[in-house]
Design a protein around this motif. Structure first.
Motif, PDB file in Angstrom:
ATOM      1  N   ALA A 149      65.115 -33.020   1.006  1.00 52.54           N
ATOM      2  CA  ALA A 149      64.339 -34.196   0.602  1.00 52.54           C
ATOM      3  C   ALA A 149      62.943 -34.161   1.227  1.00 52.54           C
ATOM      4  O   ALA A 149      61.941 -34.504   0.600  1.00 52.54           O
ATOM      5  N   GLN A 150      62.885 -33.755   2.517  1.00 49.13           N
ATOM      6  CA  GLN A 150      61.595 -33.664   3.188  1.00 49.13           C
ATOM      7  C   GLN A 150      60.708 -32.611   2.530  1.00 49.13           C
ATOM      8  O   GLN A 150      59.492 -32.808   2.356  1.00 49.13           O
ATOM      9  N   ALA A 151      61.308 -31.497   2.099  1.00 49.64           N
ATOM     10  CA  ALA A 151      60.547 -30.443   1.440  1.00 49.64           C
ATOM     11  C   ALA A 151      59.997 -30.926   0.105  1.00 49.64           C
ATOM     12  O   ALA A 151      58.840 -30.641  -0.264  1.00 49.64           O
ATOM     13  N   GLU A 152      60.798 -31.673  -0.648  1.00 48.87           N
ATOM     14  CA  GLU A 152      60.341 -32.219  -1.916  1.00 48.87           C
ATOM     15  C   GLU A 152      59.214 -33.223  -1.695  1.00 48.87           C
ATOM     16  O   GLU A 152      58.248 -33.276  -2.472  1.00 48.87           O
ATOM     17  N   ARG A 153      59.319 -34.023  -0.630  1.00 50.42           N
ATOM     18  CA  ARG A 153      58.262 -34.983  -0.335  1.00 50.42           C
ATOM     19  C   ARG A 153      56.951 -34.269  -0.006  1.00 50.42           C
ATOM     20  O   ARG A 153      55.882 -34.660  -0.487  1.00 50.42           O
ATOM     21  N   ARG A 154      57.033 -33.204   0.820  1.00 54.44           N
ATOM     22  CA  ARG A 154      55.819 -32.468   1.175  1.00 54.44           C
ATOM     23  C   ARG A 154      55.205 -31.792  -0.058  1.00 54.44           C
ATOM     24  O   ARG A 154      53.990 -31.766  -0.213  1.00 54.44           O
ATOM     25  N   ALA A 155      56.060 -31.257  -0.943  1.00 55.17           N
ATOM     26  CA  ALA A 155      55.552 -30.624  -2.158  1.00 55.17           C
ATOM     27  C   ALA A 155      54.841 -31.639  -3.049  1.00 55.17           C
ATOM     28  O   ALA A 155      53.787 -31.354  -3.634  1.00 55.17           O
ATOM     29  N   ALA A 156      55.407 -32.849  -3.158  1.00 54.83           N
ATOM     30  CA  ALA A 156      54.771 -33.892  -3.953  1.00 54.83           C
ATOM     31  C   ALA A 156      53.436 -34.302  -3.353  1.00 54.83           C
ATOM     32  O   ALA A 156      52.455 -34.545  -4.076  1.00 54.83           O
ATOM     33  N   GLU A 157      53.379 -34.392  -2.026  1.00 56.08           N
ATOM     34  CA  GLU A 157      52.114 -34.742  -1.369  1.00 56.08           C
ATOM     35  C   GLU A 157      51.059 -33.671  -1.604  1.00 56.08           C
ATOM     36  O   GLU A 157      49.883 -33.980  -1.832  1.00 56.08           O
ATOM     37  N   GLN A 158      51.465 -32.419  -1.549  1.00 53.93           N
ATOM     38  CA  GLN A 158      50.513 -31.336  -1.795  1.00 53.93           C
ATOM     39  C   GLN A 158      50.000 -31.358  -3.236  1.00 53.93           C
ATOM     40  O   GLN A 158      48.812 -31.140  -3.485  1.00 53.93           O
ATOM     41  N   GLN A 159      50.894 -31.628  -4.162  1.00 54.17           N
ATOM     42  CA  GLN A 159      50.474 -31.696  -5.568  1.00 54.17           C
ATOM     43  C   GLN A 159      49.522 -32.865  -5.785  1.00 54.17           C
ATOM     44  O   GLN A 159      48.528 -32.748  -6.496  1.00 54.17           O
ATOM     45  N   ARG A 160      49.824 -33.989  -5.147  1.00 51.73           N
ATOM     46  CA  ARG A 160      48.945 -35.151  -5.284  1.00 51.73           C
ATOM     47  C   ARG A 160      47.572 -34.858  -4.677  1.00 51.73           C
ATOM     48  O   ARG A 160      46.540 -35.226  -5.249  1.00 51.73           O
ATOM     49  N   ALA A 161      47.540 -34.191  -3.515  1.00 53.43           N
ATOM     50  CA  ALA A 161      46.259 -33.856  -2.880  1.00 53.43           C
ATOM     51  C   ALA A 161      45.456 -32.891  -3.744  1.00 53.43           C
ATOM     52  O   ALA A 161      44.235 -33.010  -3.859  1.00 53.43           O
ATOM     53  N   ALA A 162      46.156 -31.947  -4.385  1.00 56.00           N
ATOM     54  CA  ALA A 162      45.452 -30.991  -5.231  1.00 56.00           C
ATOM     55  C   ALA A 162      44.834 -31.678  -6.439  1.00 56.00           C
ATOM     56  O   ALA A 162      43.696 -31.391  -6.820  1.00 56.00           O
ATOM     57  N   LEU A 163      45.583 -32.600  -7.055  1.00 51.86           N
ATOM     58  CA  LEU A 163      45.040 -33.319  -8.207  1.00 51.86           C
ATOM     59  C   LEU A 163      43.877 -34.213  -7.800  1.00 51.86           C
ATOM     60  O   LEU A 163      42.876 -34.326  -8.515  1.00 51.86           O
ATOM     61  N   ALA A 164      44.001 -34.866  -6.631  1.00 45.79           N
ATOM     62  CA  ALA A 164      42.907 -35.719  -6.156  1.00 45.79           C
ATOM     63  C   ALA A 164      41.650 -34.894  -5.896  1.00 45.79           C
ATOM     64  O   ALA A 164      40.539 -35.314  -6.227  1.00 45.79           O
ATOM     65  N   ALA A 165      41.833 -33.702  -5.320  1.00 41.83           N
ATOM     66  CA  ALA A 165      40.679 -32.848  -5.059  1.00 41.83           C
ATOM     67  C   ALA A 165      40.047 -32.375  -6.365  1.00 41.83           C
ATOM     68  O   ALA A 165      38.823 -32.278  -6.487  1.00 41.83           O
ATOM     69  N   LEU A 166      40.892 -32.106  -7.359  1.00 44.52           N
ATOM     70  CA  LEU A 166      40.369 -31.672  -8.648  1.00 44.52           C
ATOM     71  C   LEU A 166      39.540 -32.770  -9.303  1.00 44.52           C
ATOM     72  O   LEU A 166      38.439 -32.532  -9.802  1.00 44.52           O
TER      73      LEU A 166
END
Length: 229
Positions: A1-18
């Motif tokens: 669950a923690q790994a899925e949360r970190r992956a979601a945060e990374q995806q959100r950060a990437a989209l925000a940066a884009l």
């Protein structure tokens, strides 16, 4: 669950940066031209976000060229042809709208009815032939009922469809003669809205029991009900 949360945060950060990068780069405004003169029926993208090439953004439609789609029973669609007349009923406006069949799909599909019965249906498309001003309030995805005209015969003998019942392998009615119900075999023909043509077995002017039930038998004495005021 923690790994899925970190992956979601990374995806959100990437989209925000884009998105942030696109805003700073002063991207060029792209003008979208509608391919038709119509109205927006559906918007697939509700807010600002990156889109891919070829991704659907809007669904447009010209309501002046509105078609009616009917999921007809396959055994009923057999009697239809392109050009067959029809009427649009209970569409929300006054009166019935004349229409005509434009095409019948060659393939069928299985659909479960409200009673849980599997039915084979096919799509039938119609054009409304009434003036546009008469049905301009109709929109995409609206519900209507359709009545098809599969035949026309003048001066036919007919009875209420509720008067017919199966007597073994034949159709029959209870004919009223001399104050008694007489079981009479008949040959039905075309069926309409609440009425059925009688080809043989009855003569014009004869009375029949409109709603026979299991309490009626051949020879039972009957009398007509008084007409409602």
């Amino acid at each position: 669950a923690q790994a899925e949360r970190r992956a979601a945060e990374q995806q959100r950060a990437a989209l925000a940066a884009l998105l942030l990068g696109q805003g700073r780069s002063g991207g060029q405004v792209v003008e979208l031209r509608a391919p038709i003169d119509g109205v927006v029926l559906h918007r697939f993208q509700e807010s600002a976000a990156p889109v891919q090439a070829g991704q659907s953004l809007l669904e447009l439609g010209d309501l002046r060229q509105l078609e009616v789609m009917v999921q007809a029973l396959s055994q009923q669609a057999i009697a239809l042809r392109p050009g067959s007349p029809a009427r649009i009923l209970r569409w929300g406006g006054e009166g019935a709208l004349p229409a005509r069949v434009t095409r019948i799909e060659p393939g069928g599909f299985t659909k479960v009815s409200a009673l849980g019965v599997e039915e084979q249906r096919t799509l039938v498309w119609l054009d409304i032939t009434a003036p546009r001003a008469q049905w301009e309030s109709l929109g995409d995805g609206y519900r209507v009922e359709v009545e098809f005209e599969v035949g026309r015969r003048p001066d036919v003998l007919q009875v209420p469809s509720s008067a017919l019942f199966r007597d073994g392998r034949r159709w029959a009615v209870y004919r009223v003669a001399g104050g008694r119900a007489r079981l009479t075999a008949v040959t039905p023909g075309m069926q309409g809205d609440g009425a059925t043509e009688i080809v043989a077995g009855l003569r014009q002017g004869e009375r029949v029991v409109a709603y026979p039930d299991d309490r009626i038998a051949d020879g039972l004495r009957v009398r007509p009900l008084a007409a409602s005021p």
